[in-house]
Design a protein around this motif. Structure first.
Motif, PDB file in Angstrom:
ATOM      1  N   VAL A   9      37.138  46.331  53.088  1.00  0.00           N
ATOM      2  CA  VAL A   9      36.256  45.163  53.051  1.00  0.00           C
ATOM      3  C   VAL A   9      35.016  45.547  52.248  1.00  0.00           C
ATOM      4  N   LEU A  10      34.744  44.785  51.202  1.00  0.00           N
ATOM      5  CA  LEU A  10      33.691  45.124  50.248  1.00  0.00           C
ATOM      6  C   LEU A  10      32.759  43.934  50.081  1.00  0.00           C
ATOM      7  N   GLN A  11      31.466  44.213  50.007  1.00  0.00           N
ATOM      8  CA  GLN A  11      30.481  43.139  49.890  1.00  0.00           C
ATOM      9  C   GLN A  11      29.548  43.423  48.720  1.00  0.00           C
ATOM     10  N   GLY A  12      29.251  42.382  47.953  1.00  0.00           N
ATOM     11  CA  GLY A  12      28.358  42.568  46.818  1.00  0.00           C
ATOM     12  C   GLY A  12      28.416  41.392  45.868  1.00  0.00           C
ATOM     13  N   TYR A  13      28.504  41.698  44.570  1.00  0.00           N
ATOM     14  CA  TYR A  13      28.560  40.649  43.554  1.00  0.00           C
ATOM     15  C   TYR A  13      29.495  41.083  42.434  1.00  0.00           C
ATOM     16  N   ALA A  14      29.937  40.118  41.638  1.00  0.00           N
ATOM     17  CA  ALA A  14      30.899  40.410  40.580  1.00  0.00           C
ATOM     18  C   ALA A  14      30.802  39.373  39.473  1.00  0.00           C
ATOM     19  N   ILE A  15      31.311  39.755  38.312  1.00  0.00           N
ATOM     20  CA  ILE A  15      31.463  38.842  37.182  1.00  0.00           C
ATOM     21  C   ILE A  15      32.885  39.001  36.671  1.00  0.00           C
ATOM     22  N   GLN A  16      33.562  37.888  36.477  1.00  0.00           N
ATOM     23  CA  GLN A  16      34.938  37.929  35.986  1.00  0.00           C
ATOM     24  C   GLN A  16      35.076  37.044  34.753  1.00  0.00           C
ATOM     25  N   THR A  17      35.649  37.635  33.698  1.00  0.00           N
ATOM     26  CA  THR A  17      35.921  36.875  32.483  1.00  0.00           C
ATOM     27  C   THR A  17      37.408  36.601  32.383  1.00  0.00           C
ATOM     28  N   LEU A  18      37.761  35.446  31.826  1.00  0.00           N
ATOM     29  CA  LEU A  18      39.157  35.066  31.615  1.00  0.00           C
ATOM     30  C   LEU A  18      39.394  34.894  30.120  1.00  0.00           C
ATOM     31  N   HIS A  19      40.581  35.351  29.674  1.00  0.00           N
ATOM     32  CA  HIS A  19      40.908  35.364  28.250  1.00  0.00           C
ATOM     33  C   HIS A  19      42.359  34.935  28.050  1.00  0.00           C
ATOM     34  N   LEU A  20      42.640  34.309  26.929  1.00  0.00           N
ATOM     35  CA  LEU A  20      44.011  34.090  26.486  1.00  0.00           C
ATOM     36  C   LEU A  20      44.366  35.184  25.488  1.00  0.00           C
ATOM     37  N   VAL A  21      45.442  35.915  25.751  1.00  0.00           N
ATOM     38  CA  VAL A  21      45.847  37.023  24.878  1.00  0.00           C
ATOM     39  C   VAL A  21      47.310  36.854  24.480  1.00  0.00           C
ATOM     40  N   ASN A  22      47.686  37.524  23.401  1.00  0.00           N
ATOM     41  CA  ASN A  22      49.059  37.440  22.897  1.00  0.00           C
ATOM     42  C   ASN A  22      50.008  38.234  23.790  1.00  0.00           C
ATOM     43  N   ILE A  23      51.080  37.592  24.222  1.00  0.00           N
ATOM     44  CA  ILE A  23      52.055  38.261  25.089  1.00  0.00           C
ATOM     45  C   ILE A  23      52.650  39.478  24.396  1.00  0.00           C
ATOM     46  N   ASP A  24      53.002  39.359  23.118  1.00  0.00           N
ATOM     47  CA  ASP A  24      53.597  40.487  22.397  1.00  0.00           C
ATOM     48  C   ASP A  24      52.647  41.677  22.333  1.00  0.00           C
ATOM     49  N   GLN A  25      51.370  41.410  22.301  1.00  0.00           N
ATOM     50  CA  GLN A  25      50.378  42.471  22.172  1.00  0.00           C
ATOM     51  C   GLN A  25      50.211  43.253  23.464  1.00  0.00           C
ATOM     52  N   PRO A 187      35.411  35.682  26.082  1.00  0.00           N
ATOM     53  CA  PRO A 187      35.957  34.920  27.213  1.00  0.00           C
ATOM     54  C   PRO A 187      35.950  33.419  26.930  1.00  0.00           C
ATOM     55  N   TRP A 188      36.979  32.739  27.421  1.00  0.00           N
ATOM     56  CA  TRP A 188      36.931  31.268  27.383  1.00  0.00           C
ATOM     57  C   TRP A 188      36.343  30.721  28.677  1.00  0.00           C
ATOM     58  N   LEU A 189      36.235  31.618  29.697  1.00  0.00           N
ATOM     59  CA  LEU A 189      35.603  31.209  30.955  1.00  0.00           C
ATOM     60  C   LEU A 189      35.044  32.457  31.627  1.00  0.00           C
ATOM     61  N   THR A 190      33.831  32.342  32.171  1.00  0.00           N
ATOM     62  CA  THR A 190      33.225  33.451  32.913  1.00  0.00           C
ATOM     63  C   THR A 190      32.699  32.925  34.237  1.00  0.00           C
ATOM     64  N   VAL A 191      33.047  33.620  35.304  1.00  0.00           N
ATOM     65  CA  VAL A 191      32.648  33.228  36.659  1.00  0.00           C
ATOM     66  C   VAL A 191      31.765  34.326  37.249  1.00  0.00           C
ATOM     67  N   ARG A 192      30.654  33.930  37.825  1.00  0.00           N
ATOM     68  CA  ARG A 192      29.781  34.868  38.508  1.00  0.00           C
ATOM     69  C   ARG A 192      29.912  34.665  40.015  1.00  0.00           C
ATOM     70  N   CYS A 193      30.075  35.761  40.735  1.00  0.00           N
ATOM     71  CA  CYS A 193      30.266  35.727  42.182  1.00  0.00           C
ATOM     72  C   CYS A 193      29.067  36.393  42.858  1.00  0.00           C
ATOM     73  N   GLU A 194      28.367  35.656  43.691  1.00  0.00           N
ATOM     74  CA  GLU A 194      27.241  36.193  44.450  1.00  0.00           C
ATOM     75  C   GLU A 194      27.554  36.078  45.944  1.00  0.00           C
ATOM     76  N   GLN A 195      26.889  36.927  46.729  1.00  0.00           N
ATOM     77  CA  GLN A 195      27.107  36.932  48.191  1.00  0.00           C
ATOM     78  C   GLN A 195      28.608  37.025  48.490  1.00  0.00           C
ATOM     79  N   MET A 196      29.267  37.956  47.815  1.00  0.00           N
ATOM     80  CA  MET A 196      30.724  38.059  47.883  1.00  0.00           C
ATOM     81  C   MET A 196      31.162  38.975  49.012  1.00  0.00           C
ATOM     82  N   SER A 197      32.191  38.550  49.726  1.00  0.00           N
ATOM     83  CA  SER A 197      32.868  39.384  50.709  1.00  0.00           C
ATOM     84  C   SER A 197      34.342  39.431  50.334  1.00  0.00           C
ATOM     85  N   LEU A 198      34.828  40.629  50.039  1.00  0.00           N
ATOM     86  CA  LEU A 198      36.183  40.817  49.517  1.00  0.00           C
ATOM     87  C   LEU A 198      36.979  41.699  50.467  1.00  0.00           C
TER      88      LEU A 198
END
Length: 211
Positions: A9-25, A187-198
């Protein structure tokens, strides 16, 4: 080396980026037993996840996770972790021995609210410049990831609750970075997570590799 048993169980903050990439690559980074999910013709979904786990966590550390593809195995869907870095030796040991994750040590520098960079000795792995979030909402989510321990193919669930916000970001991955050839781009989308419990649960065996 001592490390807590799962679940972590982990608590803190995070940033996650999402990308479209080539499957062959990214195909060379993924075990052949796993089917890469196409979310657009010839493209799959990749992700970079940067986090800080602080007070209230079973271990306190920073983490960088690179997921080059969304994959499917026997109707189970999750991400495949190709690269993962932390700054805590106990986290390295636990990640490798419990989940079969290829954790390595790295150094993290946060300029909170603006910038994070990750180095491994004299080599820069990546840096991310990001904006502060304005609109935010509380969200509970769950997801799964695949890993391998020897010939065993594993899957493990993670669930978290956090205050989420969509933000702008700029990701820089130098040519010498081990994951530069994924072709992440911006990134085509970036999400910031605060007060996170994982919560990350123990893995389950789902199959064998190389058979």
């Amino acid at each position: 080396m001592p490390y807590p048993q799962a679940p972590w169980v982990l608590q803190g903050y995070a940033i996650q980026t999402l990308h479209l990439v080539n499957i062959d690559q990214v195909r060379p980074l993924i075990p052949l037993e796993l089917e890469i999910i196409s979310v657009w013709p010839g493209k799959t979904l990749a992700s970079v996840y940067l986090s800080h786990y602080g007070s209230g966590s079973v271990l306190e550390y920073n983490e960088l996770i690179v997921v080059p593809a969304l994959v499917n195995y026997q109707r189970k869907i999750g991400g495949w972790v190709s690269h993962i870095y932390v700054d805590n030796a106990d986290s390295v040991a636990g990640g490798r021995e419990i989940w079969g994750l290829p954790k390595e040590l790295a150094k993290f520098t946060w300029e909170h609210g603006k910038y994070v960079t990750v180095h491994q000795e004299n080599r820069k792995l990546c840096s991310l410049r990001y904006d502060r979030q304005n609109l935010a909402w509380k969200q509970w989510l769950s997801a799964s990831a695949f890993s391998a321990k020897g010939a065993d193919l594993l899957i493990f669930p993670a669930e978290f609750e956090s205050v989420l916000g969509l933000i702008g970001s700029k990701l820089e991955i130098p040519a010498e970075s081990p994951f530069s050839k994924i072709g992440l781009g911006q990134p085509w989308l970036t999400v910031r997570c605060e007060q996170m419990s994982l919560r990350v649960d123990a893995p389950k065996l789902v199959g064998q590799m190389g058979i």
